[in-house]
Write an enzyme that holds these catalytic residues in place. Structure first.
Site, mmCIF file in Angstrom:
data_model
loop_
_atom_site.group_PDB
_atom_site.id
_atom_site.type_symbol
_atom_site.label_atom_id
_atom_site.label_comp_id
_atom_site.label_asym_id
_atom_site.label_seq_id
_atom_site.Cartn_x
_atom_site.Cartn_y
_atom_site.Cartn_z
ATOM 1 N NE ARG A 170 26.901 36.770 -34.305
ATOM 2 C CZ ARG A 170 26.619 35.471 -34.157
ATOM 3 N NH1 ARG A 170 27.204 34.773 -33.172
ATOM 4 N NH2 ARG A 170 25.799 34.856 -34.986
ATOM 5 C CE LYS A 195 23.644 38.512 -33.794
ATOM 6 N NZ LYS A 195 23.047 38.894 -35.093
ATOM 7 C CG HIS A 263 30.465 41.690 -38.503
ATOM 8 N ND1 HIS A 263 30.253 40.891 -37.392
ATOM 9 C CD2 HIS A 263 29.595 41.257 -39.444
ATOM 10 C CE1 HIS A 263 29.290 40.017 -37.649
ATOM 11 N NE2 HIS A 263 28.875 40.221 -38.895
ATOM 12 N NE ARG A 266 29.727 36.254 -37.459
ATOM 13 C CZ ARG A 266 29.404 35.091 -36.894
ATOM 14 N NH1 ARG A 266 30.313 34.424 -36.212
ATOM 15 N NH2 ARG A 266 28.189 34.597 -37.020
ATOM 16 C CG HIS A 289 25.116 31.674 -39.472
ATOM 17 N ND1 HIS A 289 25.704 31.717 -40.715
ATOM 18 C CD2 HIS A 289 25.383 32.884 -38.907
ATOM 19 C CE1 HIS A 289 26.289 32.881 -40.889
ATOM 20 N NE2 HIS A 289 26.117 33.604 -39.811
ATOM 21 C CE1 TYR A 298 30.132 35.409 -45.046
ATOM 22 C CE2 TYR A 298 28.720 33.792 -43.994
ATOM 23 C CZ TYR A 298 29.378 35.004 -43.961
ATOM 24 O OH TYR A 298 29.279 35.808 -42.862
#
Length: 317
Positions: A170, A195, A263, A266, A289, A298
């Site tokens: 990110r 995150k 982004h 990514r 994730h 994806y």
């Protein structure tokens, strides 16, 4: 919580309930380790709910009022927000924040969260990420297009964009790197804090190391070990907006769609790995994730590309 938001909460909720809100936010920050953006969103959504209850119940709610809520009260809140033209994604996030608060109170033995669980979140239209093609990603990160008058700024932008595509970072993760974290020749992996302050290990491609080396050689400022790796034009921390503007220039030069953002690189990282035979679990770990469901989207992109190619090429189309 800002002073303005704190004052608003004090008006919107009785002291006992306001105290529980503060405890919940501390719990999310200290124990759940949620990101600052998520905390702000949860706090804002709960504040909106308490404001709704103030009008719905005829006064600022107390802890007892929260314990007495029924499914109809939550549906009323969703309808109220829907009338304000709030989209389904935001409504679902708001309901998730309210449920988190109620679960927190339930674990303390103060309420029963079953009423909120009985309410289904709004159905959302699923939007697929929009990656750029492998050819375009290589053009973006090659550094061959001179878009800046200063060579070191050009090298800096190329290094950041190469990190996004080469490592699946990110933009905030790339700009959080410090001087001592810069990969050197022969470095195979790098530790990234993502995150929720979750750490992960990502492989480092030679192209990434080379791009960062070139930037460091040309940078006119001293990059300190404990300071930011990527610096702005005046030597301070790099503003992410500068990378977004650099991408806009590249997008225009290459004739790419507006969806070609930093982004999107990514997304391209994940999509191209999957198309090359990468397994979902590995890609999940590389992206950081928390849930495999976030990575599975994806597979839909890859399938969509296959179907588009089929429709375009099949002689009986």
């Amino acid at each position: 919580m800002t002073s303005t938001e704190t004052d608003a909460l004090l008006v919107t909720a009785q002291p006992d309930l306001n105290n529980r809100v503060s405890m919940w936010l501390d719990h999310l920050s200290d124990e759940r380790r949620l990101s600052d953006k998520t905390l702000v969103a949860y706090e804002r959504d709960l504040l909106q709910f308490l404001r709704f209850l103030t009008g719905h119940l005829g006064g600022a709610p107390a802890l007892k009022d929260i314990a007495d809520l029924r499914p109809a009260d939550f549906r009323g809140f969703l309808a109220y927000r829907r009338r304000a033209k709030v989209q389904s994604r935001s409504l679902a996030r708001g309901l998730a924040g309210i449920r988190s608060f109620l679960k927190f109170l339930e674990r303390r033995g103060e309420v029963n969260a079953a009423a909120s669980d009985a309410v289904r979140p709004p159905r959302q239209a699923r939007s697929l990420p929009k990656p750029v093609s492998s050819r375009d990603a290589i053009d973006i990160t090659s550094g061959d297009l001179a878009m800046e008058s200063d060579a070191w700024i050009e090298a800096r932008n190329t290094a950041v964009l190469t990190l996004l595509y080469g490592c699946g970072l990110r933009i905030a993760e790339a700009l959080a790197l410090t001087g001592k974290m810069a990969p050197k020749q022969g470095t195979k992996t790098m530790r990234i804090v993502g995150k929720g302050r979750k750490e992960r290990i990502v492989p480092i491609l030679p192209a990434v190391t080379q791009a960062i080396d070139q930037y460091l050689k040309l940078c006119p400022y001293a990059v300190k070990a404990d300071g930011p790796l990527f610096l702005g034009a005046r030597g301070g921390p790099l503003n992410p907006r500068m990378i977004q503007l650099a991408m806009e220039k590249l997008r225009s030069a290459l004739g790419l769609a507006d969806t070609a953002t930093p982004h999107a690189l990514r997304h391209s990282f994940a999509t191209h790995l999957l198309a090359g035979g990468g397994d979902l679990r590995t890609i999940q770990e590389l992206l950081g994730h928390a849930s495999l469901a976030s990575t599975q989207i994806y597979t839909e992109i890859d399938s969509a590309h296959l179907l588009a190619a089929y429709d375009k090429a099949h002689p009986r189309r």
